[in-house]
Each structure stands twice: as structure tokens, then as C-alpha cells.
Design a protein around this motif. Structure first.
Motif, PDB file in Angstrom:
ATOM      1  N   HIS A  54      47.886 -40.129 -15.507  1.00 52.28           N
ATOM      2  CA  HIS A  54      47.268 -41.277 -17.101  1.00 52.28           C
ATOM      3  C   HIS A  54      45.944 -41.868 -16.274  1.00 52.28           C
ATOM      4  CE1 HIS A  54      50.679 -40.123 -19.780  1.00 52.28           C
ATOM      5  NE2 HIS A  54      51.494 -40.160 -18.904  1.00 52.28           N
ATOM      6  N   PRO A  55      45.031 -41.159 -15.647  1.00 54.24           N
ATOM      7  CA  PRO A  55      43.448 -41.508 -15.040  1.00 54.24           C
ATOM      8  C   PRO A  55      43.258 -42.885 -16.182  1.00 54.24           C
ATOM      9  CG  PRO A  55      43.188 -39.227 -15.261  1.00 54.24           C
ATOM     10  CD  PRO A  55      44.786 -39.362 -15.825  1.00 54.24           C
ATOM     11  N   ASP A  56      43.007 -42.337 -17.552  1.00 52.16           N
ATOM     12  CA  ASP A  56      42.357 -43.251 -18.206  1.00 52.16           C
ATOM     13  C   ASP A  56      43.157 -44.475 -18.353  1.00 52.16           C
ATOM     14  OD1 ASP A  56      44.159 -41.442 -19.204  1.00 52.16           O
ATOM     15  OD2 ASP A  56      43.221 -41.613 -21.592  1.00 52.16           O
ATOM     16  N   LYS A  57      44.800 -44.507 -18.837  1.00 52.37           N
ATOM     17  CA  LYS A  57      45.533 -45.328 -18.912  1.00 52.37           C
ATOM     18  C   LYS A  57      45.750 -46.635 -17.621  1.00 52.37           C
ATOM     19  CE  LYS A  57      47.600 -43.956 -22.948  1.00 52.37           C
ATOM     20  NZ  LYS A  57      49.147 -43.785 -23.577  1.00 52.37           N
ATOM     21  N   LEU A  58      45.357 -46.342 -16.749  1.00 51.38           N
ATOM     22  CA  LEU A  58      45.717 -46.852 -15.194  1.00 51.38           C
ATOM     23  C   LEU A  58      44.943 -48.282 -15.382  1.00 51.38           C
ATOM     24  CD1 LEU A  58      46.629 -47.247 -12.966  1.00 51.38           C
ATOM     25  CD2 LEU A  58      44.132 -46.224 -11.386  1.00 51.38           C
ATOM     26  N   ARG A  59      44.098 -48.512 -15.645  1.00 53.26           N
ATOM     27  CA  ARG A  59      44.080 -49.917 -15.652  1.00 53.26           C
ATOM     28  C   ARG A  59      44.407 -50.765 -16.911  1.00 53.26           C
ATOM     29  NH1 ARG A  59      39.812 -51.067 -12.228  1.00 53.26           N
ATOM     30  NH2 ARG A  59      38.601 -49.578 -10.985  1.00 53.26           N
ATOM     31  N   HIS A  60      44.709 -50.176 -18.105  1.00 47.60           N
ATOM     32  CA  HIS A  60      45.048 -51.117 -19.250  1.00 47.60           C
ATOM     33  C   HIS A  60      46.321 -51.141 -18.760  1.00 47.60           C
ATOM     34  CE1 HIS A  60      45.509 -52.232 -23.267  1.00 47.60           C
ATOM     35  NE2 HIS A  60      46.361 -51.255 -23.289  1.00 47.60           N
ATOM     36  N   VAL A  61      47.187 -50.379 -17.981  1.00 48.59           N
ATOM     37  CA  VAL A  61      48.979 -50.668 -17.603  1.00 48.59           C
ATOM     38  C   VAL A  61      48.842 -51.073 -16.790  1.00 48.59           C
ATOM     39  CG1 VAL A  61      51.140 -49.622 -16.909  1.00 48.59           C
ATOM     40  CG2 VAL A  61      49.520 -48.139 -18.499  1.00 48.59           C
ATOM     41  N   VAL A  62      48.041 -51.508 -15.444  1.00 43.99           N
ATOM     42  CA  VAL A  62      48.296 -52.441 -14.943  1.00 43.99           C
ATOM     43  C   VAL A  62      48.323 -54.021 -15.698  1.00 43.99           C
ATOM     44  CG1 VAL A  62      47.115 -53.159 -12.359  1.00 43.99           C
ATOM     45  CG2 VAL A  62      47.677 -50.529 -12.809  1.00 43.99           C
ATOM     46  N   SER A  63      47.163 -53.698 -16.110  1.00 38.16           N
ATOM     47  CA  SER A  63      46.729 -55.637 -16.737  1.00 38.16           C
ATOM     48  C   SER A  63      47.984 -56.248 -17.316  1.00 38.16           C
ATOM     49  CB  SER A  63      45.425 -54.900 -16.963  1.00 38.16           C
ATOM     50  OG  SER A  63      45.148 -56.427 -17.665  1.00 38.16           O
ATOM     51  N   PRO A  73      58.593 -53.799  -7.590  1.00 44.61           N
ATOM     52  CA  PRO A  73      59.436 -54.595  -5.774  1.00 44.61           C
ATOM     53  C   PRO A  73      58.642 -53.178  -5.045  1.00 44.61           C
ATOM     54  CG  PRO A  73      60.958 -53.326  -7.106  1.00 44.61           C
ATOM     55  CD  PRO A  73      60.763 -52.876  -8.016  1.00 44.61           C
ATOM     56  N   LEU A  74      57.898 -53.545  -4.177  1.00 37.19           N
ATOM     57  CA  LEU A  74      57.198 -53.502  -3.086  1.00 37.19           C
ATOM     58  C   LEU A  74      56.930 -51.966  -3.102  1.00 37.19           C
ATOM     59  CD1 LEU A  74      60.426 -54.234  -0.490  1.00 37.19           C
ATOM     60  CD2 LEU A  74      58.442 -55.304  -0.745  1.00 37.19           C
ATOM     61  N   GLU A  75      57.378 -50.825  -2.844  1.00 38.50           N
ATOM     62  CA  GLU A  75      56.718 -49.556  -2.944  1.00 38.50           C
ATOM     63  C   GLU A  75      56.738 -48.996  -3.739  1.00 38.50           C
ATOM     64  OE1 GLU A  75      58.570 -49.994   1.631  1.00 38.50           O
ATOM     65  OE2 GLU A  75      59.073 -50.144  -0.667  1.00 38.50           O
ATOM     66  N   VAL A  76      57.379 -49.833  -4.856  1.00 43.94           N
ATOM     67  CA  VAL A  76      56.989 -48.966  -5.753  1.00 43.94           C
ATOM     68  C   VAL A  76      56.196 -48.825  -7.235  1.00 43.94           C
ATOM     69  CG1 VAL A  76      58.612 -48.284  -8.552  1.00 43.94           C
ATOM     70  CG2 VAL A  76      59.793 -49.117  -6.539  1.00 43.94           C
ATOM     71  N   LYS A  77      55.726 -50.259  -6.420  1.00 39.39           N
ATOM     72  CA  LYS A  77      54.492 -50.556  -7.120  1.00 39.39           C
ATOM     73  C   LYS A  77      52.980 -49.283  -6.827  1.00 39.39           C
ATOM     74  CE  LYS A  77      51.692 -53.640  -4.908  1.00 39.39           C
ATOM     75  NZ  LYS A  77      50.121 -52.679  -4.094  1.00 39.39           N
ATOM     76  N   ASP A  78      52.981 -49.034  -5.598  1.00 33.61           N
ATOM     77  CA  ASP A  78      52.012 -48.145  -4.879  1.00 33.61           C
ATOM     78  C   ASP A  78      52.720 -46.700  -6.076  1.00 33.61           C
ATOM     79  OD1 ASP A  78      49.861 -49.667  -3.850  1.00 33.61           O
ATOM     80  OD2 ASP A  78      51.986 -49.703  -1.969  1.00 33.61           O
ATOM     81  N   LEU A  79      53.959 -46.358  -5.681  1.00 28.61           N
ATOM     82  CA  LEU A  79      54.469 -45.063  -6.202  1.00 28.61           C
ATOM     83  C   LEU A  79      53.831 -45.210  -7.644  1.00 28.61           C
ATOM     84  CD1 LEU A  79      57.081 -44.736  -4.974  1.00 28.61           C
ATOM     85  CD2 LEU A  79      56.047 -43.607  -3.716  1.00 28.61           C
ATOM     86  N   VAL A  80      53.952 -45.573  -8.479  1.00 29.86           N
ATOM     87  CA  VAL A  80      53.549 -45.882 -10.129  1.00 29.86           C
ATOM     88  C   VAL A  80      52.475 -45.996 -10.218  1.00 29.86           C
ATOM     89  CG1 VAL A  80      53.741 -46.702 -12.593  1.00 29.86           C
ATOM     90  CG2 VAL A  80      56.478 -46.535 -10.831  1.00 29.86           C
ATOM     91  N   GLN A  81      51.366 -46.571  -9.639  1.00 29.03           N
ATOM     92  CA  GLN A  81      50.431 -46.889  -9.892  1.00 29.03           C
ATOM     93  C   GLN A  81      49.770 -45.251  -9.280  1.00 29.03           C
ATOM     94  OE1 GLN A  81      47.981 -50.123  -8.017  1.00 29.03           O
ATOM     95  NE2 GLN A  81      49.065 -51.040  -9.187  1.00 29.03           N
ATOM     96  N   ASP A  82      49.588 -44.532  -8.229  1.00 33.93           N
ATOM     97  CA  ASP A  82      49.543 -43.388  -7.929  1.00 33.93           C
ATOM     98  C   ASP A  82      49.643 -42.141  -9.032  1.00 33.93           C
ATOM     99  OD1 ASP A  82      47.714 -42.453  -5.659  1.00 33.93           O
ATOM    100  OD2 ASP A  82      49.361 -41.317  -6.161  1.00 33.93           O
ATOM    101  N   TRP A  83      51.204 -42.375  -9.445  1.00 35.84           N
ATOM    102  CA  TRP A  83      51.539 -41.360 -11.081  1.00 35.84           C
ATOM    103  C   TRP A  83      50.314 -41.658 -11.933  1.00 35.84           C
ATOM    104  CZ3 TRP A  83      53.069 -42.453 -15.074  1.00 35.84           C
ATOM    105  CH2 TRP A  83      54.340 -41.413 -16.680  1.00 35.84           C
ATOM    106  N   LEU A  84      50.666 -43.231 -12.410  1.00 32.58           N
ATOM    107  CA  LEU A  84      49.285 -43.362 -13.403  1.00 32.58           C
ATOM    108  C   LEU A  84      47.640 -42.766 -13.267  1.00 32.58           C
ATOM    109  CD1 LEU A  84      50.573 -47.269 -14.128  1.00 32.58           C
ATOM    110  CD2 LEU A  84      50.524 -44.981 -15.685  1.00 32.58           C
ATOM    111  N   LEU A  85      47.446 -42.611 -11.780  1.00 30.83           N
ATOM    112  CA  LEU A  85      46.519 -41.778 -11.200  1.00 30.83           C
ATOM    113  C   LEU A  85      46.151 -40.321 -11.527  1.00 30.83           C
ATOM    114  CD1 LEU A  85      43.103 -43.060 -10.617  1.00 30.83           C
ATOM    115  CD2 LEU A  85      44.243 -42.529  -7.914  1.00 30.83           C
TER     116      LEU A  85
END
Length: 361
Positions: A285-294, A270-282
Motif C-alpha cells: 500500500h505505498p500510496d497509504k504509507l505516510r497516511h497510515v503512519v501519521s 513494539p520494537l521491530e514490528v514498526k519496521d516490518l509493518v512500514q515495509d509491508w505498507l511500502l
């Protein structure tokens, strides 16, 4: 996708979960760190835990959500030092004018009068007992509880009134209160759910840095169970391509430690958690970022999050269905959830007030 301009130097955020500290969504201005050429960013202090005192008028929070099993809860603290990057409670910090990022895990508020308020509310003539949930928003057993002991004072009141309580935590500190919880459990008044996200200590340290280690959580399940306190294990949250492969192993380990029931929650953004988790992945786990988001979007109707009741906890679509069936099959194989414990409301007893001494006569 990520807030690179808000990213905080690793040394400043050592031991923290979030990698960024963006302003709250209600703020009129957004500030971005920018080196002015003098190297001053390197002189900024590390994030330290600060605790403010909150004086609410009431302590029991009510809800009418149809997809959770309780209608009332208590939150002794706002914010949580455990620093779980995925925590769905992070956006609530924006209401305080603080960031759901690093502020959420370092700028906390505590309610030291919680037990006094609780006793007053339970003593009201109109009060009808039903299970109070604690730890469903932020963890009542986060590190500052060791010193402040607000949660323990709440349990003392609930025990005095024979009031049922359900606790969710990922902290070993709950073992401190076995002396209160065990007698309550004998009466059917207490149960504890331990959130176990991963068995990998390295993943746990980056994802939930100040929570108890996986081994400590299994030890806590065993200690509570041996004391006669019913324990549920929560595989929560399940993050596609990060910890989903551990579902069966987590359930196996929790069952061996003594857990009786099991549940799961699919990652919520929800809300800001999206950006926090995506930056944490970046970051981790940069190699998994797009896969996880998908994969996440495939469980949320193509969006990052779907708040619809009945869907927000488990998602929808083929991938979410597969995760749910894997969990159910493993839980059934291990004998979880054969029966569901319902705490008792019929023992509720308001202690007699001391008879007032007659005056004048």
C-alpha cells in the motif's frame, strides 16, 4: 523508514507475511543482502518452515499485567507460521538469536512435552486454578499443530483436571478439538476467541498469509457456536486506513455466525514490528504509507508505540477515541457483551494417583 537493504525477493518469501528479515536487536552484527555481480541472489532457496524441539522445565507462564484478563498462559510454540505481519509477538524471536521478520514465521520451536509438564504443574499441592489462556502470544493452532498435536494433548490434560481454558486463534483447526471443548463448555470450562481482522480475502492473504481465510473463520465461529462453545470475535488489530472501515461489517458477520462477545485491539508496533509493518505498507500500500503512519502516531502520543498499561491495547487521542466509540456502538446495537462469561474454577479436580503397591510385606 524501511529496511530496503533487507528486503527479500518475492519468490523466496512467497506465502509469507514479512517482506524483510533484519537481524535481531541483540546481534552484534547486521547483515545486508548485496548482489556481488554474479547473480547469486537469484540462487538462494525459498524460506521453508523449520521446526526445532524445545525442552522447557515448566509450561505455565505467569504475568501480572493489569490490562489483560488472565494471569497465566501456555505457549506450545515459539514463532508462528501464520505470518501475520503485525504480530506483536515477533520481537520475542530476537531472544533466540533470530530475526523477528521472516525467521519468526519460518524458524519455529515446538514443546512436545507440554502436556506432561502441565499435568505435573497442575498436580502440585500448592496449585490454585484460574483460567489458562492459550494463543495470546503465538497461535497454538498454526499449521504445524495439525501434525504435532501438542495443543490437543494440552486440552486432554485440562479436561481431565476440569481446568478452565480460554483460547485465541485465527485457525479453523480448532474445530478438530470440538469433541474435547464442547463437554468442557457444558461445564463452564472453555471458551474460544476468533481473531477476524478483515473480510477481504485479498487483504488477508497479504497481511496474514497462512491463517484461515475470513470465510473459514466465520465458518469456525458457526461450528463452535453450534457445538455449544461460547465464541468471542476479536477485531484485532484495527489498522488505521487499512481495515478500520470494516469494523461494523466484521461485527455484523460474526454475530450472524453465532459469536456472543466482541473485543478489539488497536494496532501495536513494539520494537521491530514498526519496521516490518512500514515495509509491508511500502510493498502493498505505498500510496497509504505516510497516511497510515501519521494516524498510528496520532493514537500513540506522536510516537510509533506507547507501551503504557491501559493505553497499549486501545491507544489515546481523538482518533483512537473515535475507533473505540464506533466499536462500542456497533457492538451494543448487535447485542454483544450483554453479559460476560466467567469460566468456573470450582470444578478443578486432581485425579487420584494410582495407589502404590506395597513392597516387602
Amino acid at each position: 523508514m524501511a529496511y530496503a537493504g533487507h528486503r527479500i525477493d518475492p519468490e523466496r518469501r512467497r506465502g509469507r507475511g514479512a517482506t524483510i528479515n533484519p537481524g535481531g536487536r541483540f546481534e552484534a552484527e547486521q547483515r545486508v543482502l548485496e548482489d556481488d555481480g554474479w547473480g547469486t541472489l537469484g540462487e538462494l532457496p525459498a524460506f521453508k518452515t523449520e521446526v526445532s524441539i524445545e525442552k522447557p522445565r515448566t509450561i505455565i507462564t505467569r504475568n501480572d499485567s493489569p490490562d489483560i484478563s488472565f494471569d497465566r498462559s501456555i505457549n506450545p510454540y515459539r514463532g508462528c507460521e501464520h505470518g501475520c505481519v503485525y504480530c506483536f509477538a515477533r520481537p520475542s524471536h530476537a531472544y533466540l538469536g533470530l530475526s523477528p521478520g521472516l525467521d519468526f514465521e519460518s524458524k519455529l520451536t515446538a514443546k512436545p512435552d507440554a502436556a506432561i509438564l502441565l499435568e505435573k504443574e497442575l498436580s502440585a499441592p500448592s496449585y490454585q486454578p484460574r483460567t489458562i489462556a492459550i494463543g495470546t502470544n503465538t497461535d497454538a493452532y498454526q499449521p504445524i499443530e495439525k501434525k504435532l498435536r501438542i495443543m490437543r494433548s494440552i486440552l486432554e490434560v485440562l479436561a481431565k483436571f476440569n481446568h478452565p481454558v480460554g483460547i485465541v486463534t485465527k485457525s479453523a483447526l480448532v474445530q478438530r478439538d470440538i469433541d474435547i471443548l464442547a463437554p468442557m463448555a457444558v461445564k463452564g470450562l472453555a471458551k474460544v476467541a476468533i481473531s477476524l481482522t478483515t473480510l477481504d480475502p485479498k487483504t488477508a492473504r497479504t497481511m496474514e498469509p497462512r491463517a484461515a481465510s475470513p470465510a473459514k473463520r466465520l465458518e469456525t465461529i458457526r461450528a463452535l457456536s453450534e457445538a455449544g462453545i461460547p465464541v468471542t470475535v476479536l477485531v484485532a488489530p484495527i489498522i488505521p486506513a487499512i481495515n478500520e472501515h470494516e469494523i461494523e461489517r466484521i461485527l455484523d458477520a460474526a454475530k450472524a455466525a453465532g459469536a456472543r462477545e466482541a473485543g478489539y485491539v488497536l494496532l501495536r508496533l513494539p520494537l521491530e514490528v514498526k519496521d516490518l509493518v512500514q515495509d509491508w505498507l511500502l510493498t502493498h500500500h505505498p500510496d497509504k504509507l505516510r497516511h497510515v503512519v501519521s494516524l498510528i502516531r496520532s493514537t500513540r502520543g506522536g510516537k510509533d508505540y506507547d507501551p503504557a498499561w491501559g493505553q497499549r491495547q486501545v491507544g489515546s487521542g481523538p482518533y483512537a477515541w473515535m475507533i473505540g466509540r464506533r466499536f462500542e456502538m456497533a457492538a451494543e446495537r448487535l447485542g454483544f457483551n450483554a453479559t460476560r462469561l466467567r469460566l468456573r474454577n470450582d470444578l478443578f479436580l486432581k485425579p487420584e494417583k494410582e495407589k502404590a503397591q506395597l513392597s516387602l510385606f
